[in-house]
Scaffold this active site. Structure first.
Site, PDB file in Angstrom:
ATOM      1  N   ILE A  11       0.832  -1.200   0.000  1.00  0.00           N
ATOM      2  CA  ILE A  11       0.000   0.000   0.000  1.00  0.00           C
ATOM      3  C   ILE A  11       0.869   1.254   0.000  1.00  0.00           C
ATOM      4  CG2 ILE A  11      -1.782   1.266   1.266  1.00  0.00           C
ATOM      5  CD1 ILE A  11      -2.806  -1.400   2.333  1.00  0.00           C
ATOM      6  N   SER A  76       3.184  -7.063   9.195  1.00  0.00           N
ATOM      7  CA  SER A  76       1.818  -7.254   8.703  1.00  0.00           C
ATOM      8  C   SER A  76       1.434  -8.715   8.477  1.00  0.00           C
ATOM      9  CB  SER A  76       1.624  -6.480   7.392  1.00  0.00           C
ATOM     10  OG  SER A  76       2.544  -6.922   6.414  1.00  0.00           O
ATOM     11  N   SER A 113      -6.246  -2.242  10.762  1.00  0.00           N
ATOM     12  CA  SER A 113      -6.558  -3.438   9.985  1.00  0.00           C
ATOM     13  C   SER A 113      -7.924  -3.985  10.361  1.00  0.00           C
ATOM     14  CB  SER A 113      -5.500  -4.518  10.241  1.00  0.00           C
ATOM     15  OG  SER A 113      -5.882  -5.748   9.656  1.00  0.00           O
ATOM     16  N   TYR A 142      -1.071 -10.138  15.155  1.00  0.00           N
ATOM     17  CA  TYR A 142      -1.086  -8.960  14.290  1.00  0.00           C
ATOM     18  C   TYR A 142      -2.352  -8.130  14.521  1.00  0.00           C
ATOM     19  CZ  TYR A 142      -2.085  -6.259  10.088  1.00  0.00           C
ATOM     20  OH  TYR A 142      -2.441  -5.249   9.229  1.00  0.00           O
ATOM     21  N   LYS A 146      -2.723  -4.203  16.300  1.00  0.00           N
ATOM     22  CA  LYS A 146      -3.409  -3.072  15.685  1.00  0.00           C
ATOM     23  C   LYS A 146      -4.543  -2.574  16.584  1.00  0.00           C
ATOM     24  CE  LYS A 146      -1.143  -2.574  11.811  1.00  0.00           C
ATOM     25  NZ  LYS A 146      -0.420  -1.320  11.493  1.00  0.00           N
ATOM     26  N   LYS A 183       5.372 -10.054  -0.995  1.00  0.00           N
ATOM     27  CA  LYS A 183       4.725 -10.605   0.198  1.00  0.00           C
ATOM     28  C   LYS A 183       4.629 -12.124   0.192  1.00  0.00           C
ATOM     29  CE  LYS A 183       0.930  -8.381   1.385  1.00  0.00           C
ATOM     30  NZ  LYS A 183       0.966  -7.736   2.717  1.00  0.00           N
ATOM     31  N   SER A 208     -15.062 -25.347   2.417  1.00  0.00           N
ATOM     32  CA  SER A 208     -15.715 -24.782   3.594  1.00  0.00           C
ATOM     33  C   SER A 208     -15.821 -25.852   4.674  1.00  0.00           C
ATOM     34  CB  SER A 208     -17.107 -24.279   3.238  1.00  0.00           C
ATOM     35  OG  SER A 208     -17.806 -23.910   4.409  1.00  0.00           O
ATOM     36  N   ARG A 220     -15.331 -12.159   1.638  1.00  0.00           N
ATOM     37  CA  ARG A 220     -14.458 -11.091   2.109  1.00  0.00           C
ATOM     38  C   ARG A 220     -14.871  -9.781   1.450  1.00  0.00           C
ATOM     39  NH1 ARG A 220     -13.274 -14.654   4.860  1.00  0.00           N
ATOM     40  NH2 ARG A 220     -11.237 -15.542   5.412  1.00  0.00           N
ATOM     41  N   TYR A 285     -10.216 -19.287  11.168  1.00  0.00           N
ATOM     42  CA  TYR A 285     -10.579 -18.862   9.823  1.00  0.00           C
ATOM     43  C   TYR A 285     -11.843 -18.014   9.845  1.00  0.00           C
ATOM     44  CZ  TYR A 285     -11.224 -19.061   4.788  1.00  0.00           C
ATOM     45  OH  TYR A 285     -11.366 -18.725   3.476  1.00  0.00           O
TER      46      TYR A 285
END
Length: 327
Positions: A11, A76, A113, A142, A146, A183, A208, A220, A285
């Site tokens: 970003i 991150s 985030s 992480y 944040k 990444k 799933s 998402r 998840y």
């Protein structure tokens, strides 16, 4: 001048490109390493480059010139296990930069985030009230780091302690777009599916393990990186708008939708195979994320967000399929 931490990252490098186009003098701060991360900034004209260990010395010596710090530097990776390192970079350093901006009347815009929302049991509303924030339960170090800093910021402001003259935090949802290649496994799903489709002809998605979601139906809020840059630039231009805001599209889409968009951009029939979700991440998840964008809209942000099909199509055609995929 404008200082961007994490400027060689995903970003950060997209923001640097946009600010350069506007004619802004930009100073970048990042660890470059020995890989190709430097290529994210190869085309940029830079007013300066600062190693992270020298950042505060640089800021102190240029205190009269620094207008805004965009703080995007962070650990991150959602799979990083060194919690001491995560807290040192994501909380302690962020707090030091907040204090520096408060003391030197510089604006401060930073990356939070959507990982702060954890499994989403408390929803995805970016309420800046301390009681509402206390209900969030991040699922990994992480996200927790944040969340810790977000709460520190909100309490600091609520108690009337010194703060930057203009500040904002952005809870980025699932961002995709050019310059994320360094990444590795933490890239968005778009380049991963692109590689699978172009080299093997078949994409792999997780099965799933939740009765309410079909295979590939996990959802998402996917957001084109250019839209994130537009939001950051808008916040930089609107000093009266302070707070922590979601940065998503407000519309959840499935991984199957995303995979189909990649195949459509390649002009190939979709060929998707489902594999079990690894057991070590199965209990953490997320099956659904969707940013509530009403607070940012109420603050005055009016630009439309890029659709998944348009964003993926642009990514595949203009970057992933190009000889030079960098911005």
């Amino acid at each position: 001048m404008i200082v961007i931490t994490g400027a060689a990252g995903f970003i950060g490098s997209n923001l640097a490109a946009a600010l350069e186009k506007r004619g802004e003098p930009i100073v970048v701060c990042d660890h470059m390493g020995a890989g190709d991360k430097w290529r994210n900034l190869r085309a940029r004209e830079l007013a300066g480059f600062v190693a992270p260990d020298d950042l505060f010395e640089y800021l102190d010596s240029h205190r009269d010139d620094v207008e805004t710090i965009y703080h995007l530097g962070a650990i991150s990776s959602t799979t990083e296990t060194d919690v001491d390192l995560i807290m040192d970079v994501n909380v302690r350093l962020s707090g030091q930069l907040w204090d520096w901006c408060a003391s030197n009347q510089a604006n401060f815009i930073y990356a939070s985030s959507a990982a702060t929302y954890g499994g989403g049991e408390a929803g995805f509303g970016d309420d800046n009230e301390l009681g509402a924030m206390a209900k969030l339960e991040p699922l990994n170090p992480y996200g927790w780091s944040k969340h810790v800093f977000d709460r520190q910021v909100v309490r600091c402001v609520a108690e009337g302690r010194p703060a930057p003259p203009h500040w904002a935090g952005l809870k980025f949802f699932n961002v995709y777009g050019p310059n994320e290649y360094h990444k590795g496994g933490q890239q968005s799903v778009v380049p991963q599916i692109y590689e699978q489709a172009t080299h093997g002809g078949m994409a792999r998605l997780f099965q799933s393990h939740h009765p309410d979601y079909a295979d590939g139906g996990q959802m998402r809020d996917f957001i084109w990186v250019g839209d994130c840059v537009d939001v950051m630039s808008w916040l930089g231009d609107n000093a009266a708008v302070n707070g922590i805001f979601n940065c998503g599209t407000g519309t959840a889409r499935s991984f199957l939708d995303l995979a189909n968009a990649v195949f459509a951009a390649l002009e190939r029939p979709a060929n998707i195979h489902y594999i079990p979700t690894p057991e070590h991440i199965r209990d953490k998840y997320q099956y659904f994320t969707e940013a509530r964008m009403d607070r940012l809209r109420a603050a005055g942000y009016k630009a439309e967000f890029t659709t998944l099909e348009d964003g993926v199509g642009r990514y595949v055609t203009d970057y992933l399929s190009a000889d030079d995929p960098f911005l």
